[in-house]
Write a protein that holds these residues in place. Structure first.
Motif, PDB file in Angstrom:
ATOM      1  N   ALA A  18       0.832  -1.209   0.000  1.00 54.35           N
ATOM      2  CA  ALA A  18       0.000   0.000   0.000  1.00 54.35           C
ATOM      3  C   ALA A  18       0.872   1.266   0.000  1.00 54.35           C
ATOM      4  O   ALA A  18       0.568   2.250  -0.687  1.00 54.35           O
ATOM      5  CB  ALA A  18      -0.923  -0.008   1.217  1.00 54.35           C
ATOM      6  N   SER A  22       0.637   3.855  -2.952  1.00 52.52           N
ATOM      7  CA  SER A  22       0.054   5.164  -2.612  1.00 52.52           C
ATOM      8  C   SER A  22       0.934   6.321  -3.069  1.00 52.52           C
ATOM      9  O   SER A  22       0.517   7.481  -3.030  1.00 52.52           O
ATOM     10  CB  SER A  22      -0.192   5.254  -1.098  1.00 52.52           C
ATOM     11  N   ILE A  29      -6.608   3.976  -2.866  1.00 49.61           N
ATOM     12  CA  ILE A  29      -6.367   2.716  -2.147  1.00 49.61           C
ATOM     13  C   ILE A  29      -7.196   2.592  -0.873  1.00 49.61           C
ATOM     14  O   ILE A  29      -7.252   3.524  -0.063  1.00 49.61           O
ATOM     15  CB  ILE A  29      -4.870   2.623  -1.769  1.00 49.61           C
ATOM     16  N   THR A  30      -7.827   1.426  -0.712  1.00 48.87           N
ATOM     17  CA  THR A  30      -8.441   1.081   0.568  1.00 48.87           C
ATOM     18  C   THR A  30      -7.688  -0.127   1.124  1.00 48.87           C
ATOM     19  O   THR A  30      -7.553  -1.131   0.439  1.00 48.87           O
ATOM     20  CB  THR A  30      -9.928   0.682   0.404  1.00 48.87           C
ATOM     21  N   CYS A 161       0.992   5.832   4.412  1.00 46.42           N
ATOM     22  CA  CYS A 161      -0.098   5.526   3.464  1.00 46.42           C
ATOM     23  C   CYS A 161      -1.224   6.547   3.621  1.00 46.42           C
ATOM     24  O   CYS A 161      -1.774   7.052   2.633  1.00 46.42           O
ATOM     25  CB  CYS A 161      -0.662   4.128   3.725  1.00 46.42           C
ATOM     26  N   ALA A 166      -4.419   7.015   1.307  1.00 46.99           N
ATOM     27  CA  ALA A 166      -5.031   5.684   1.449  1.00 46.99           C
ATOM     28  C   ALA A 166      -6.009   5.694   2.631  1.00 46.99           C
ATOM     29  O   ALA A 166      -5.820   6.419   3.609  1.00 46.99           O
ATOM     30  CB  ALA A 166      -3.952   4.625   1.671  1.00 46.99           C
TER      31      ALA A 166
END
Ligand code: FAD
Length: 363
Positions: A18, A22, A29-30, A161, A166
Motif C-alpha cells: 500500500a 500510494s 487505495i483502501t 499511506c 489511502a
C-alpha cells in the motif's frame, strides 16, 4: 486515470504494498484487514517478528532477488526517517556444519555459508578469524544489518499511506472476491491485492494448501547484548533456534527461538522459553551481570508468532477469481520484512499490468 485498489491485509506485506502504491496519486487505495497495527493476535504474524535483515534466499532464486532489492529501501528509511523505528546494528553469524541437514540449519544455510551473495549488499561484511570463534563453530561472519521495532514501524507505514490518501478500514472476509466490493469509493475495485499471509489457507477463493505455520517462540527482555547474534542450530532439537536482536527505539531485545513446522500452538511453552534463555546467556554472557545465569534476564513478555511459510516459496501472481482481478502477495515465511520491498515491487508490477489490460479493454 484513477484506479480503485483494495489491499487486503495490514501486515508488513499489505502495508509495504500500500505504501508503494500510494506514491502514485492515480491509485485510490483502501486497506482492509481483520487485524491492524496495535493488535497482537496469533493470526497476525507481523507484530511478533524481530525483525531484522538476515538474508536466507538461495543464490539465483527469486527469493535472493527480493532480499537484495529490499536492502536499499530499508537502508534509506533507516537513514532518512528515524521515526520509522529502524536502526543499524552489527550482526554476528556463526555456522556449525553439523546443523546443515536440520530444519533450522536448512533455513539459515545461505546466511551462514562463507562468502555468501549478500556480502556485496550489506555494509562492512567480513569473515571472522578462527581465534574469534567458539570451539564448535566452523565459520563465522560479521556485517552491519538493521533491526526493526515492529511496534513503531508498522504504524509508521500506516501513517505514510494515510498521508498519501489511502483509507484504512476494518473488515473480515470469508471470500476474497467480496473485498472488491468494499472499496471506500463505493465502486467495485479494479484489483484486489491479497496480503493475508497464513490465512490464505482458509480464505474462500484462495484455499492455498501449500501454506503451513513455522511456529516461532520468543522471549522479549530489557537486557542488551550489543550486536545481533544468529547461529545455524542448537543441540536442543532440530527445530529450535538461537538468535537475538535489540530493537530500535526502546523496543527491547528479542531472544529466539524456534522454527516448528505445522505447529499452531499459540501459547508459549515454558520449557522451551527456559531453553531459549539458557542458550542466549551461554552464547552472549554479556546479556547479564558477571556470574549471573538466566535469573539476570529482565523479562518483558513471552510470545509466539506463526511464520506464514509456503511450500515452493511465496505466491506473487495474478489471478481472476469470480470476475475479480486479484494479485497475490503472501507466504513469506520468516523473511516477510527482509524481502518486503522486493516482493511488493513484484506484486505492484503485476497490479500495473492488470490495470493496463483493463484500460485497454475499456478503450
Ligand atoms: P500478516 O502479518 O499475518 O498479516 C496478514 C493480514 O491479513 C492481517 O492484517 C490480517 O488481519 C489480514 N487478514 C487475514 N485474513 C483476513 C480476512 N479473511 N479478512 C480480512 N483480513 C484478513 N521476518 C523478517 O524478515 N525478519 C525477521 O527477523 C523475522 N522474524 C520473525 C520472528 C518471528 C517469531 C515470527 C513469527 C516471524 C518473523 N518474521 C521475520 C516473518 C514475518 O513476521 C512474516 O513473514 C510477515 O510478518 C508476514 O507478513 P504478512 O503481512 O504477509 O502477514
Amino acid at each position: 486515470m484513477p484506479y480503485n485498489i483494495v489491499v487486503l491485509g495490514a501486515g508488513v506485506s499489505g502495508l509495504t504494498t500500500a505504501y508503494l502504491l500510494s506514491q502514485d496519486p492515480d491509485n485510490k487505495i483502501t486497506v482492509l484487514a481483520k487485524h491492524m497495527p496495535g493488535d497482537y493476535d496469533i493470526e497476525y504474524a507481523s507484530p511478533w517478528a524481530g525483525a531484522n535483515y538476515m538474508p536466507v534466499g538461495k543464490q539465483g532464486s527469486n527469493h535472493q532477488a527480493w532480499e537484495r532489492d529490499t536492502w536499499p529501501a530499508l537502508k534509506k528509511i533507516t537513514e532518512k526517517y528515524p521515526e520509522a523505528g529502524i536502526h543499524f546494528l552489527d550482526a554476528l553469524i556463526y555456522n556449525r556444519k553439523k546443523d546443515q541437514e536440520k530444519a533450522t540449519g536448512n533455513w539459515f544455510s545461505e546466511l551462514v555459508r562463507p562468502n555468501p551473495w549478500y556480502k556485496d549488499v550489506v555494509p562492512n561484511f567480513m569473515g571472522l578469524p578462527k581465534s574469534q570463534l567458539g570451539p564448535d563453530i566452523d565459520n563465522g561472519q560479521k556485517f552491519t544489518s538493521v533491526c526493526i521495532n515492529t511496534a513503531v514501524y508498522l504504524p509508521w507505514l500506516v501513517g505514510q499511506c494515510t498521508k498519501n490518501g489511502a483509507v484504512f478500514k476494518r473488515a473480515v472476509f470469508k471470500h476474497i472476491a467480496d473485498a472488491a466490493y468494499a472499496h471506500h469509493s463505493g465502486q467495485k475495485a479494479d484489483v484486489v491485492v491479497n496480503c493475508t499471509g497464513l490465512s490464505s489457507k482458509f480464505l474462500g477463493g484462495v484455499l492455498d494448501e501449500k501454506l503451513l505455520p513455522a511456529r516461532g517462540q520468543i522471549v522479549v527482555v530489557r537486557n542488551d547484548p550489543g550486536p545481533m547474534v544468529s547461529i545455524s542450530g542448537t543441540d536442543d532439537g532440530e527445530d529450535e533456534a538461537l538468535y537475538m536482536m535489540t530493537r530500535a527505539a526502546g523496543g527491547g531485545t528479542i531472544l529466539g527461538g524456534s522454527y516448528q513446522k505445522h505447529n499452531w500452538d499459540a501459547l508459549p511453552d515454558p520449557n522451551l522459553a527456559n531453553r531459549i534463555m539458557k542458550r542466549a546467556v551461554a552464547i552472549a554472557p554479556q546479556l547479564v551481570k558477571e556470574g549471573q545465569g538466566i535469573e539476570g534476564l529482565d523479562i518483558i513478555r513471552h510470545s509466539v508468532g506463526l511464520r506464514p511459510l509456503r511450500e515452493g516459496g511465496p505466491r506473487i501472481e495474478k489471478d481472476l477469481i469470480d470476475g475479480v482481478t486479484v494479485v497475490h502477495n503472501y507466504g513469506h515465511g520468516g523473511f516477510g520484512y527482509q524481502a518486503s520491498f522486493g516482493c511488493s515491487e513484484m506484486a505492484i508490477s503485476l497490479v500495473k499490468e492488470a490495470l493496463q489490460n483493463k484500460t485497454r479493454a475499456k478503450l
